[in-house]
Motif scaffolding. Structure first.
Motif, PDB file in Angstrom:
ATOM      1  N   ASN A 192       0.836  -1.198   0.000  1.00 17.55           N
ATOM      2  CA  ASN A 192       0.000   0.000   0.000  1.00 17.55           C
ATOM      3  C   ASN A 192       0.868   1.244   0.000  1.00 17.55           C
ATOM      4  N   THR A 193       0.303   2.336  -0.494  1.00 13.43           N
ATOM      5  CA  THR A 193       1.033   3.597  -0.437  1.00 13.43           C
ATOM      6  C   THR A 193       1.071   4.091   0.996  1.00 13.43           C
ATOM      7  N   PRO A 194       2.151   4.765   1.387  1.00  9.36           N
ATOM      8  CA  PRO A 194       2.232   5.264   2.762  1.00  9.36           C
ATOM      9  C   PRO A 194       1.278   6.433   2.974  1.00  9.36           C
ATOM     10  N   THR A 195       0.491   6.367   4.023  1.00  6.28           N
ATOM     11  CA  THR A 195      -0.384   7.479   4.365  1.00  6.28           C
ATOM     12  C   THR A 195       0.441   8.567   5.038  1.00  6.28           C
ATOM     13  N   MET A 196      -0.093   9.771   5.092  1.00 10.16           N
ATOM     14  CA  MET A 196       0.609  10.857   5.764  1.00 10.16           C
ATOM     15  C   MET A 196       0.887  10.488   7.211  1.00 10.16           C
ATOM     16  N   LEU A 197      -0.056   9.797   7.832  1.00 12.01           N
ATOM     17  CA  LEU A 197       0.086   9.414   9.232  1.00 12.01           C
ATOM     18  C   LEU A 197       1.312   8.524   9.447  1.00 12.01           C
ATOM     19  N   ARG A 198       1.522   7.569   8.535  1.00  5.43           N
ATOM     20  CA  ARG A 198       2.666   6.664   8.653  1.00  5.43           C
ATOM     21  C   ARG A 198       3.953   7.284   8.139  1.00  5.43           C
ATOM     22  N   ALA A 199       3.868   8.194   7.175  1.00  2.00           N
ATOM     23  CA  ALA A 199       5.055   8.679   6.480  1.00  2.00           C
ATOM     24  C   ALA A 199       5.722   9.889   7.137  1.00  2.00           C
ATOM     25  N   LEU A 200       4.944  10.737   7.786  1.00  2.99           N
ATOM     26  CA  LEU A 200       5.499  11.980   8.310  1.00  2.99           C
ATOM     27  C   LEU A 200       5.517  11.992   9.832  1.00  2.99           C
TER      28      LEU A 200
ATOM     29  N   THR B 243       9.151  15.124   0.582  1.00  2.00           N
ATOM     30  CA  THR B 243       9.688  14.576  -0.666  1.00  2.00           C
ATOM     31  C   THR B 243       9.813  13.056  -0.573  1.00  2.00           C
ATOM     32  N   GLN B 244      10.252  12.536   0.561  1.00  4.39           N
ATOM     33  CA  GLN B 244      10.362  11.087   0.748  1.00  4.39           C
ATOM     34  C   GLN B 244       8.978  10.438   0.671  1.00  4.39           C
ATOM     35  N   TRP B 245       8.018  11.022   1.360  1.00  4.91           N
ATOM     36  CA  TRP B 245       6.645  10.496   1.352  1.00  4.91           C
ATOM     37  C   TRP B 245       6.071  10.485  -0.063  1.00  4.91           C
ATOM     38  N   VAL B 246       6.143  11.635  -0.729  1.00  2.96           N
ATOM     39  CA  VAL B 246       5.575  11.727  -2.070  1.00  2.96           C
ATOM     40  C   VAL B 246       6.345  10.824  -3.036  1.00  2.96           C
ATOM     41  N   GLY B 247       7.651  10.720  -2.862  1.00  2.00           N
ATOM     42  CA  GLY B 247       8.446   9.827  -3.703  1.00  2.00           C
ATOM     43  C   GLY B 247       8.026   8.373  -3.561  1.00  2.00           C
ATOM     44  N   GLU B 248       7.730   7.946  -2.338  1.00  2.00           N
ATOM     45  CA  GLU B 248       7.258   6.578  -2.121  1.00  2.00           C
ATOM     46  C   GLU B 248       5.893   6.358  -2.763  1.00  2.00           C
ATOM     47  N   VAL B 249       5.034   7.357  -2.669  1.00  2.00           N
ATOM     48  CA  VAL B 249       3.724   7.269  -3.331  1.00  2.00           C
ATOM     49  C   VAL B 249       3.920   7.183  -4.842  1.00  2.00           C
ATOM     50  N   LEU B 250       4.793   8.012  -5.376  1.00  2.00           N
ATOM     51  CA  LEU B 250       5.079   8.024  -6.811  1.00  2.00           C
ATOM     52  C   LEU B 250       5.595   6.660  -7.275  1.00  2.00           C
ATOM     53  N   ALA B 251       6.520   6.071  -6.530  1.00  2.00           N
ATOM     54  CA  ALA B 251       7.050   4.760  -6.900  1.00  2.00           C
ATOM     55  C   ALA B 251       5.936   3.708  -6.916  1.00  2.00           C
ATOM     56  N   HIS B 252       5.053   3.758  -5.920  1.00  2.00           N
ATOM     57  CA  HIS B 252       3.931   2.824  -5.883  1.00  2.00           C
ATOM     58  C   HIS B 252       3.011   3.024  -7.090  1.00  2.00           C
ATOM     59  N   ARG B 253       2.705   4.264  -7.415  1.00  4.17           N
ATOM     60  CA  ARG B 253       1.805   4.547  -8.548  1.00  4.17           C
ATOM     61  C   ARG B 253       2.433   4.107  -9.869  1.00  4.17           C
TER      62      ARG B 253
ATOM     63  N   SER C 139       6.490  26.116  -0.479  1.00  2.62           N
ATOM     64  CA  SER C 139       7.148  27.204   0.249  1.00  2.62           C
ATOM     65  C   SER C 139       7.555  26.754   1.658  1.00  2.62           C
ATOM     66  N   MET C 140       6.641  26.075   2.353  1.00  3.54           N
ATOM     67  CA  MET C 140       6.960  25.549   3.687  1.00  3.54           C
ATOM     68  C   MET C 140       8.147  24.592   3.617  1.00  3.54           C
ATOM     69  N   CYS C 141       8.151  23.734   2.605  1.00  2.00           N
ATOM     70  CA  CYS C 141       9.235  22.766   2.447  1.00  2.00           C
ATOM     71  C   CYS C 141      10.562  23.470   2.161  1.00  2.00           C
ATOM     72  N   GLY C 142      10.515  24.552   1.393  1.00  2.00           N
ATOM     73  CA  GLY C 142      11.726  25.318   1.114  1.00  2.00           C
ATOM     74  C   GLY C 142      12.262  26.020   2.343  1.00  2.00           C
ATOM     75  N   ASP C 143      11.358  26.461   3.221  1.00  2.00           N
ATOM     76  CA  ASP C 143      11.752  27.167   4.450  1.00  2.00           C
ATOM     77  C   ASP C 143      12.250  26.221   5.535  1.00  2.00           C
ATOM     78  N   ASP C 144      11.839  24.968   5.492  1.00  2.00           N
ATOM     79  CA  ASP C 144      12.210  23.986   6.520  1.00  2.00           C
ATOM     80  C   ASP C 144      12.742  22.732   5.823  1.00  2.00           C
ATOM     81  N   PRO C 145      14.066  22.609   5.689  1.00  2.00           N
ATOM     82  CA  PRO C 145      14.644  21.463   4.970  1.00  2.00           C
ATOM     83  C   PRO C 145      14.238  20.097   5.528  1.00  2.00           C
ATOM     84  N   ASP C 146      14.038  19.994   6.846  1.00  2.00           N
ATOM     85  CA  ASP C 146      13.608  18.711   7.416  1.00  2.00           C
ATOM     86  C   ASP C 146      12.206  18.356   6.935  1.00  2.00           C
ATOM     87  N   LEU C 147      11.312  19.323   6.943  1.00  2.00           N
ATOM     88  CA  LEU C 147       9.968  19.109   6.426  1.00  2.00           C
ATOM     89  C   LEU C 147      10.036  18.771   4.940  1.00  2.00           C
ATOM     90  N   GLY C 148      10.843  19.510   4.203  1.00  2.00           N
ATOM     91  CA  GLY C 148      10.989  19.273   2.763  1.00  2.00           C
ATOM     92  C   GLY C 148      11.456  17.860   2.457  1.00  2.00           C
TER      93      GLY C 148
END
Length: 151
Positions: free
Chosen positions: A2-10, A120-130, A107-116
């Motif tokens: 399954n794709t990682p949900t925001m709850l599991r990924a972040l 990016t990791q979460w969305v990348g995992e979703v992208l790989a699954h799709r 913008s938030m991701c650019g201002d906070d590299p840890d958040l970014g």
């Protein structure tokens, strides 16, 4: 898988920050949320309902790739230039979702590299699954019976 949900990924602190941005939206069944090639300026976390992802197949009708449900990320193209949808999406049942403005999140991701990195990791995992789902579905549609064997 399954794709990682925001709850599991972040991590919780990143989720909390992101959840200050969205607005709650709903769509009736049959609503076309986006088309391939259109500008990707938002994304959604589905709360209820289901959305079918599809792709255009030359010489054929649109092919369903995957159905998303509650907790899943709808839309990843907003994160990666040129910010255009790579698939299409239609609500197959009534949908309630959190809608995020892509520019604000980038913008938030650019201002906070840890958040970014986390987003990016979460969305990348979703992208790989799709991508795996799309490949499997297109092989199912186009390969001669029995030709799809293990890769």
């Amino acid at each position: 898988m399954n794709t990682p949900t925001m709850l599991r990924a972040l991590p919780a602190d990143h989720r909390q920050r992101l959840m200050h941005i969205p607005r709650e939206v709903s769509f009736p069944a049959g609503t076309r949320l986006f088309d391939e090639g259109a500008r990707a300026d938002r994304f959604w976390i589905l709360r209820t309902g289901s959305v079918e992802l599809d792709t255009r197949v030359p010489g054929r009708r649109t092919a369903a790739i995957e159905t998303l449900g509650a907790g899943e990320l709808l839309g990843w193209s907003w994160l990666f230039a040129p910010h255009v949808w790579h698939l299409g999406a239609t609500a197959t049942t009534p949908v309630r979702a959190y809608e995020f403005d892509a520019t604000a999140v980038r913008s938030m991701c650019g201002d906070d590299p840890d958040l970014g990195r986390a987003v990016t990791q979460w969305v990348g995992e979703v992208l790989a699954h799709r991508l795996r789902s799309a490949r499997t579905r297109l092989l199912d549609l186009n390969a001669p019976y029995g030709a799809g064997g293990a890769v």
